[in-house]
Design a protein around this motif. Sequence first.
Motif, short mmCIF file in Angstrom:
data_model
loop_
_atom_site.label_atom_id
_atom_site.label_comp_id
_atom_site.label_asym_id
_atom_site.label_seq_id
_atom_site.Cartn_x
_atom_site.Cartn_y
_atom_site.Cartn_z
N LEU A 129 12.88 -4.10 2.97
CA LEU A 129 11.69 -4.58 3.68
C LEU A 129 12.05 -5.49 4.85
CD1 LEU A 129 9.36 -5.39 0.64
CD2 LEU A 129 9.22 -3.42 2.17
N GLU A 130 13.30 -5.42 5.33
CA GLU A 130 13.72 -6.29 6.44
C GLU A 130 12.84 -6.06 7.68
OE1 GLU A 130 17.74 -5.12 4.47
OE2 GLU A 130 15.78 -4.21 4.81
N ASN A 131 12.58 -4.78 7.99
CA ASN A 131 11.77 -4.48 9.18
C ASN A 131 10.32 -4.92 9.01
OD1 ASN A 131 13.98 -3.32 10.44
ND2 ASN A 131 13.52 -1.26 9.69
N THR A 132 9.83 -4.86 7.78
CA THR A 132 8.45 -5.27 7.52
C THR A 132 8.28 -6.78 7.70
OG1 THR A 132 8.28 -3.49 5.89
CG2 THR A 132 6.58 -5.19 5.83
N VAL A 133 9.29 -7.54 7.21
CA VAL A 133 9.22 -8.99 7.34
C VAL A 133 9.41 -9.40 8.79
CG1 VAL A 133 10.34 -11.16 6.71
CG2 VAL A 133 10.00 -9.37 4.98
N GLY A 134 10.41 -8.78 9.45
CA GLY A 134 10.67 -9.07 10.87
C GLY A 134 10.89 -10.54 11.13
N ASP A 135 10.19 -11.07 12.14
CA ASP A 135 10.32 -12.48 12.52
C ASP A 135 9.19 -13.33 11.97
OD1 ASP A 135 12.64 -11.93 13.97
OD2 ASP A 135 11.48 -11.41 15.77
N ARG A 136 8.49 -12.84 10.96
CA ARG A 136 7.36 -13.60 10.41
C ARG A 136 7.86 -14.93 9.81
NH1 ARG A 136 2.66 -10.46 9.06
NH2 ARG A 136 2.95 -8.27 9.63
N VAL A 137 7.05 -15.94 9.93
CA VAL A 137 7.35 -17.25 9.37
C VAL A 137 6.34 -17.54 8.26
CG1 VAL A 137 7.56 -19.73 9.82
CG2 VAL A 137 8.27 -18.07 11.56
N PHE A 138 6.86 -17.86 7.05
CA PHE A 138 6.00 -18.09 5.90
C PHE A 138 6.03 -19.56 5.53
CE2 PHE A 138 7.40 -13.70 5.68
CZ PHE A 138 6.20 -13.02 5.50
N GLY A 139 4.95 -20.03 4.95
CA GLY A 139 4.85 -21.44 4.62
C GLY A 139 5.56 -21.82 3.34
N GLN A 146 4.74 -12.99 -2.25
CA GLN A 146 3.48 -12.26 -2.32
C GLN A 146 3.38 -11.22 -1.21
OE1 GLN A 146 1.37 -12.69 -4.90
NE2 GLN A 146 0.29 -10.90 -4.10
N PHE A 147 3.88 -11.58 -0.01
CA PHE A 147 3.88 -10.63 1.10
C PHE A 147 4.76 -9.42 0.79
CE2 PHE A 147 5.88 -8.95 4.96
CZ PHE A 147 4.76 -8.61 5.71
N LEU A 148 5.92 -9.66 0.18
CA LEU A 148 6.82 -8.56 -0.17
C LEU A 148 6.17 -7.62 -1.18
CD1 LEU A 148 10.23 -10.48 -0.52
CD2 LEU A 148 9.47 -9.06 1.38
N LEU A 149 5.49 -8.19 -2.16
CA LEU A 149 4.82 -7.36 -3.16
C LEU A 149 3.67 -6.56 -2.55
CD1 LEU A 149 4.78 -9.90 -6.14
CD2 LEU A 149 6.35 -8.00 -5.78
N GLU A 150 2.94 -7.19 -1.64
CA GLU A 150 1.84 -6.49 -0.96
C GLU A 150 2.38 -5.35 -0.11
OE1 GLU A 150 -1.45 -6.81 -0.90
OE2 GLU A 150 -1.55 -8.44 -2.38
N ALA A 151 3.55 -5.55 0.51
CA ALA A 151 4.14 -4.53 1.38
C ALA A 151 4.53 -3.28 0.60
CB ALA A 151 5.35 -5.10 2.11
N LEU A 152 4.71 -3.43 -0.72
CA LEU A 152 5.13 -2.29 -1.54
C LEU A 152 3.95 -1.48 -2.06
CD1 LEU A 152 7.95 -4.01 -3.62
CD2 LEU A 152 8.25 -2.29 -1.85
N LYS A 153 2.74 -1.93 -1.76
CA LYS A 153 1.57 -1.21 -2.25
C LYS A 153 1.43 0.13 -1.56
CE LYS A 153 -1.30 -5.00 -3.91
NZ LYS A 153 -2.60 -5.67 -3.83
N SER A 154 1.04 1.11 -2.32
CA SER A 154 0.87 2.46 -1.77
C SER A 154 -0.55 2.63 -1.24
CB SER A 154 1.16 3.50 -2.86
OG SER A 154 0.32 3.28 -3.98
N GLY A 155 -0.90 3.85 -0.84
CA GLY A 155 -2.20 4.12 -0.22
C GLY A 155 -3.37 3.83 -1.13
N ASN A 156 -3.19 3.96 -2.45
CA ASN A 156 -4.29 3.68 -3.37
C ASN A 156 -4.31 2.22 -3.82
OD1 ASN A 156 -2.06 3.60 -4.97
ND2 ASN A 156 -2.74 5.19 -6.42
N GLN A 157 -3.58 1.37 -3.06
CA GLN A 157 -3.56 -0.07 -3.30
C GLN A 157 -2.94 -0.45 -4.64
OE1 GLN A 157 -4.46 -2.66 -1.03
NE2 GLN A 157 -4.13 -0.82 0.18
N SER A 158 -2.10 0.40 -5.21
CA SER A 158 -1.39 0.06 -6.44
C SER A 158 0.07 -0.22 -6.09
CB SER A 158 -1.47 1.19 -7.47
OG SER A 158 -0.85 2.35 -6.96
N SER A 159 0.60 -1.34 -6.59
CA SER A 159 1.98 -1.70 -6.27
C SER A 159 2.96 -0.90 -7.11
CB SER A 159 2.20 -3.20 -6.55
OG SER A 159 1.44 -3.98 -5.68
N LYS A 160 4.12 -0.63 -6.51
CA LYS A 160 5.18 0.01 -7.28
C LYS A 160 5.77 -1.00 -8.26
CE LYS A 160 7.11 4.01 -4.98
NZ LYS A 160 8.37 4.67 -4.65
#
Length: 442
Positions: A129-139, A146-160
Motif C-alpha cells: 500500500l506504499e502508493n496508496t499512502v503516498g505523502d499523506r500525513v497522519f495524526g 485505520q487508513f490501511l485497513l480501509e484501503a483494503l476494502k473491496s467494492g462491496n465495502q468488506s475488508s480482506k
Amino acid sequence: MKGKKSRSSGGRFSEVDKKDECINPVSKTQEILKLRLSRNHIPSEIFGRQEEKRHLKDLIRRTGLFGESNSVLIIGPRGNGKSALVQKVLVELGEEEDIHTNLLQVHLNGLLQTDDKIALKEITRQLQLENTVGDRVFGSFAETLQFLLEALKSGNQSSKPILFILDEFDLFAQHRNQTLLYNLFDVAQSAQAPICVVGITCRLDVLELLEKRVKSRFSHRQIYLFSNMTFEDYVMLFKELLKLEDDFPDRRFQSDWNKSIEELSEAQSVVDMLKRQFSFSQDVCALKQLLFLPVCNLNEMDVPRLKPAMFVESMKISTSDSKSAMLHGVSILELCLIIAMKHLTDIFEGEPFNFEMVYNEYRKFAQRHSSMQVFHKAVVLKAFEHLVALELVKPVEGGSTKIQKEYRLMSLLLHNTQIMDALQKYPQCPTDVRNWATLSIS
C-alpha cells in the motif's frame, strides 16, 4: 545460438538437459541438506502437537473464511517448535483455495521492527500500500492503521481478512505505550476489520508485560508449547532432516542414501550421541546445528556418505567448553595468574579478591621456583587486565569505581574443572605450573 539448443523433433536432448543429467548426486544432496538445516525447515509432521495445531488452524481458518477476528499467544521455551507450528499451519491452510486467495499475511519480528514507526512501514510494505499512502500525513498510529485497513476494502465495502504474525512478541511490549499492540488488539476486539493476531514468545510471564489497556483488549487465548517429545520422536526427526525426498533427480541414489540413513540411525555410537543430546536439550535448532558439520564434510571422492564418526566429532565440537578453549591461548604468566586466583577462591571459599592478592600469590610461587621468571608488577598488571578483557575475570557488581584498579574486587568466571582440563591440554605447559595448580594451599 551455441549452448542454447532445444530438444528437436527427432528427440535430441539440449545441452542444458545433458547438464541436468550429469548433476553430481552427492553435491546435490549436500546442497539440499544445507538449505534444510540452515533455513526454517517445515517438517512433514509436527510430533506431539496435534491438539495445538488443530486449535491454531481453526482460529486462522475462521478469520479467513468468515471474517472472525481473533488474537492468540503461542508461548513456550526456545526450540520447542512454536514457529514451526505456525509455518506448518500456514502451509496446510495455503492448500485451501478460499483461504489462499482471501487471507493476507503480515509477518513482523520484534528483533527487526524495534519501534512502532518501523513496524507501520513494514505493514504498509507487506500489504503493498506504499502508493496508496503516498505523502499523506497522519495524526496518530491508530489513524494510519485505520487508513490501511480501509484501503483494503473491496467494492462491496468488506475488508480482506489479515493475519498478523508477531514473532518475539515480548519485544513489541517494550515499544513506547505499546501502541502497536493496543491498536491491533483493539481492531480485533471491536471487529472494525477482520484480523487475526498471533504472537509468538518464549516469555512465560509475557502477560505481565502488557499494559492494563492492552491486556483488556486481548482475547486471553494462549497456546502453551512445552517439550513432550520422546526419544523415538527425536530419532524420527533426525532421520527426516537427513533423508532425501522422492523428487530427488537420481532415484537410485535417493533410495541408497535413505537406506544408509536408516542404518546410521541404528548405529550404537549415533544412538548414544543422540541420547546425550536429547538429555541435554530437545531444541530442534541445536540438533540441526549438530548435523550441519557432517553434511558440510560430504565429498564425492572421499566422503560420499555420512558416517557415525562424523557425528561423534561434531558432538565434541558443539559441546566443547569455549572458556577452556580460550585458556589454551593465554600466556604462561596469565595462566599462573588464573591458578593464583583459583587458590584464592578455594582459600576464601568463593569470596572476591583483588589484584594485589593475586600478585602476592604469583610472586611467592615464582620465587620458590628458579625456573620461573619473576615479571615486574606493571607487566603482571597488564596480563591481569587482559584476563578481564577476555571476560575470564570480572569486577564485582556494586563495587566502587573510584577505588584504584589494584584494589578493585574481582571474581573468577572459571570453574576448577575448566582450569584443570585446560592445563592438561595446554601446549608445553611447565611441570611446575601444572603441579602448582594441583596443590592445596592452607
